[in-house]
Motif scaffolding. Structure first.
Motif, PDB file in Angstrom:
ATOM      1  N   ASP A   1       0.901  -1.149  -0.086  1.00  0.00           N
ATOM      2  CA  ASP A   1       0.074   0.004   0.001  1.00  0.00           C
ATOM      3  C   ASP A   1       0.938   1.406   0.124  1.00  0.00           C
TER       4      ASP A   1
ATOM      5  N   ASP B   1       0.435   3.869   1.787  1.00  0.00           N
ATOM      6  CA  ASP B   1       0.296   4.774   2.816  1.00  0.00           C
ATOM      7  C   ASP B   1       1.145   4.382   4.029  1.00  0.00           C
TER       8      ASP B   1
ATOM      9  N   GLN C   1       1.475   1.823   5.780  1.00  0.00           N
ATOM     10  CA  GLN C   1       1.016   1.165   6.779  1.00  0.00           C
ATOM     11  C   GLN C   1       1.647  -0.191   6.649  1.00  0.00           C
TER      12      GLN C   1
ATOM     13  N   ARG D   1       1.087  -4.121  11.969  1.00  0.00           N
ATOM     14  CA  ARG D   1       0.637  -3.245  10.984  1.00  0.00           C
ATOM     15  C   ARG D   1       0.638  -1.715  11.719  1.00  0.00           C
TER      16      ARG D   1
ATOM     17  N   ARG E   1      -2.070   4.879   9.783  1.00  0.00           N
ATOM     18  CA  ARG E   1      -1.601   5.607   8.483  1.00  0.00           C
ATOM     19  C   ARG E   1      -0.758   6.605   8.781  1.00  0.00           C
TER      20      ARG E   1
END
Ligand code: UDP
Ligand code: MG
Length: 325
Positions: A96, A98, A100, A198, A201
């Protein structure tokens, strides 16, 4: 120019806030490693300046390739678009935009790849999300595992490293409602999950709206489970059984005590019986409709508007679409 060993594929939708951080981290990874890496950035019809930032970067830095989609298609399709253009000879890293997913995890993934794993996926050990979202995710993944006809690992997203041959297979799979983490499991080969934490954001809020999350969840369920449709059939069977039991009871009651009003019983029995039959029929028809539904749509998955390949801007040129009937 020789082909890179590794491609990162990163779909971006309105990520101009996270973009500079993302590129910093990616540059760090690429500078640190002696593996030849390219980064494929996919603009999924962003409405902010993401596309401009991508363009600026890729026109200067050969390691970055760009794909601009003609509109917003959603994360899974954007990912598929990226996978379709990668040049990697060895493996593809899906991530991704962002942050994360930490891009540095690549080094761990790559070690496993070198040991002969075709798919190395990340398992989320902890999530920095709201309690409600965490609970919803947790329930969904566990339910999907129960009802799915393939083994989909719990708590793993799309963040993974896939060998070139697995990516080639994914690219050939024409299904329209894409659930990449499911398709990745379906492919088979040697797979392994590694735990990671994880992050929250870095910038901004999630680009997945609640309705998009639901659509993703439904894609997971209806593409990898036959449970819902079989459930209808089973409900029909239950209804029929109940009606038969009811019939037996009334007959016995009638024989022993002679107290049952006749017309009413027959009516009730017929209603329950035929509702059961109808549910079964619906289930059976549904089986066929589902299969046709999955087979018949042969639209392209996405349309690439422009691309930047090796610092060259390439615009899609097509005056008329001759393929339409
Ligand atoms: N994304 C995308 N198209 C969309 C929505 C999201 O390409 O329509 C991208 C987004 O920019 C990000 C990734 O998909 O890089 C994951 O999205 P997000 O972080 O919003 O999802 P979450 O982490 O909340 O599941
Ligand atoms: Mg995210």
């Amino acid at each position: 120019m020789s082909l890179p060993q590794i491609s990162y594929v990163i779909p971006l939708y309105n990520e101009n806030k996270a973009f500079p951080f993302l590129i910093d981290r990616l540059n760090e990874v690429m500078n640190k490693s002696d593996i030849d890496i390219e980064v494929v950035l996919v603009d999924d019809g962003s409405k902010d300046t993401t596309a401009d930032l991508m363009q600026q970067l890729a026109l200067q830095d050969q390691r970055y390739q760009c794909v601009f989609l003609s509109r917003n298609y959603g994360h899974q399709i954007a990912l598929s678009a990226g996978l379709s253009v990668v040049n990697a000879t060895e493996a593809v890293m899906v991530m991704d935009g962002d942050l994360q997913d930490p891009p540095e995890l690549f080094f761990d993934f790559y070690n496993y790849y070198k040991q002969g794993y075709d798919v190395v996926y990340a398992i989320r050990k902890k999530r920095k999300e709201s309690i409600l979202k965490k609970a919803a995710y947790s329930i969904f993944y566990r339910m999907l595992k129960k009802i799915s006809y393939i083994e989909i690992p719990i708590d793993s997203g799309d963040f993974s490293l896939m060998s070139r041959r697995v990516v080639d297979i994914l690219n050939k799979m024409p299904e329209e409602s894409r659930y990449i983490r499911g398709m990745r499991s379906w492919v088979g080969f040697k797979q392994i999950g590694i735990e990671y934490e994880r992050r929250g954001r870095t910038a901004d809020e999630s680009k997945y709206s609640i309705s998009m999350l639901f659509r993703l969840a439904f894609n997971g369920i209806f593409n990898f489970s036959e449970f819902p449709i079989r459930f209808i059939t089973r409900m029909g069977l239950v209804a029929i059984t109940l009606s038969l039991i009811y019939l037996a009871i009334t007959i016995i009651k009638k024989a022993v005590w002679g107290t049952v009003p006749e017309g009413f019983t027959a009516l009730l029995f017929a209603i329950i019986l035929f509702s059961g039959v109808q549910l079964i029929s619906l289930g059976v028809i549904g089986e066929y409709v589902l299969r046709i539904f999955h087979q018949v749509k042969s639209r392209p998955l996405f349309i690439i508007k422009d691309q930047i390949i090796n610092k060259q801007y390439v615009q899609r040129k097509e005056r008329s679409s001759s393929s339409l009937p």
